[in-house]
Design a protein around this motif. Structure first.
Motif, PDB file in Angstrom:
ATOM      1  N   LEU A   1       6.033   8.247  -4.681  1.00 17.67           N
ATOM      2  CA  LEU A   1       6.008   9.533  -3.988  1.00 17.67           C
ATOM      3  C   LEU A   1       7.152   9.712  -3.000  1.00 17.67           C
ATOM      4  CD1 LEU A   1       2.177   9.778  -3.258  1.00 17.67           C
ATOM      5  CD2 LEU A   1       3.463  10.799  -5.136  1.00 17.67           C
ATOM      6  N   VAL A   2       7.917   8.662  -2.752  1.00 17.23           N
ATOM      7  CA  VAL A   2       8.985   8.732  -1.758  1.00 17.23           C
ATOM      8  C   VAL A   2       9.982   9.844  -2.087  1.00 17.23           C
ATOM      9  CG1 VAL A   2      10.942   7.481  -0.759  1.00 17.23           C
ATOM     10  CG2 VAL A   2       8.733   6.343  -1.014  1.00 17.23           C
ATOM     11  N   SER A   3      10.351   9.974  -3.355  1.00 18.48           N
ATOM     12  CA  SER A   3      11.320  11.014  -3.726  1.00 18.48           C
ATOM     13  C   SER A   3      10.775  12.418  -3.460  1.00 18.48           C
ATOM     14  CB  SER A   3      11.729  10.871  -5.188  1.00 18.48           C
ATOM     15  OG  SER A   3      10.608  11.076  -6.022  1.00 18.48           O
ATOM     16  N   GLN A   4       9.464  12.592  -3.480  1.00 17.00           N
ATOM     17  CA  GLN A   4       8.873  13.906  -3.248  1.00 17.00           C
ATOM     18  C   GLN A   4       8.864  14.304  -1.774  1.00 17.00           C
ATOM     19  OE1 GLN A   4       5.025  14.240  -5.083  1.00 17.00           O
ATOM     20  NE2 GLN A   4       5.719  13.278  -6.979  1.00 17.00           N
ATOM     21  N   ILE A   5       8.946  13.336  -0.872  1.00 18.97           N
ATOM     22  CA  ILE A   5       8.899  13.673   0.557  1.00 18.97           C
ATOM     23  C   ILE A   5      10.281  13.805   1.183  1.00 18.97           C
ATOM     24  CG2 ILE A   5       6.642  12.614   0.863  1.00 18.97           C
ATOM     25  CD1 ILE A   5       8.114  10.318   2.331  1.00 18.97           C
TER      26      ILE A   5
ATOM     27  N   GLN B   1       0.803  -1.220   0.000  1.00 23.47           N
ATOM     28  CA  GLN B   1       0.000   0.000   0.000  1.00 23.47           C
ATOM     29  C   GLN B   1       0.838   1.273   0.000  1.00 23.47           C
ATOM     30  OE1 GLN B   1      -3.102   0.037   2.901  1.00 23.47           O
ATOM     31  NE2 GLN B   1      -3.783  -2.027   2.412  1.00 23.47           N
ATOM     32  N   VAL B   2       2.154   1.129   0.049  1.00 23.55           N
ATOM     33  CA  VAL B   2       3.036   2.296   0.032  1.00 23.55           C
ATOM     34  C   VAL B   2       3.113   2.844  -1.384  1.00 23.55           C
ATOM     35  CG1 VAL B   2       5.399   3.111   0.406  1.00 23.55           C
ATOM     36  CG2 VAL B   2       4.390   1.445   1.976  1.00 23.55           C
TER      37      VAL B   2
END
Length: 109
Positions: free
Chosen positions: A45-49, A40-41
């Motif tokens: 979007l990880v690079s954006q946070i 569910q991850v």
């Protein structure tokens, strides 16, 4: 608990009378892994946070320094700042590994 102690009431008696909650069965730490569903991850979007993550690290680090200074002033004696910050870092790391929340408190005192 003070009232129980003062009245000589045991914890079991208080539990039977409904004043204290029921005991829960122990849960092994390995059960924490069942709480995470990596499917569910949103990995896209990880690079954006990452900038937000660095900002949070900065804020918590600064807050930890302020905590050390405030407690040092309150105690009236200097604290070993590096030791205190290392303790906070280790505790935050361990908390993150066990799915807990991080903090910036001085744990070694």
């Amino acid at each position: 608990y003070i009232i129980l102690w003062a009245t000589g009431t045991s914890l079991e008696e208080a539990r039977e009378d409904g004043w204290v909650g029921e005991t829960s069965p122990s849960v092994p730490i390995s059960d924490l892994l069942h709480l995470i569903d990596f499917r569910q991850v949103r990995w896209d979007l990880v690079s954006q946070i990452i900038p937000t993550w660095f900002g949070m690290v900065f804020v918590v680090s600064f807050a930890s320094c302020l905590d050390v200074a405030a407690i040092s002033i309150d105690m009236g004696q200097p604290l070993e700042t590096n030791r205190e910050l290392a303790t906070v870092g280790i505790c935050n790391f361990m908390s993150g590994l066990t799915l807990g929340f991080t903090g910036s408190y001085i744990f070694s005192q």
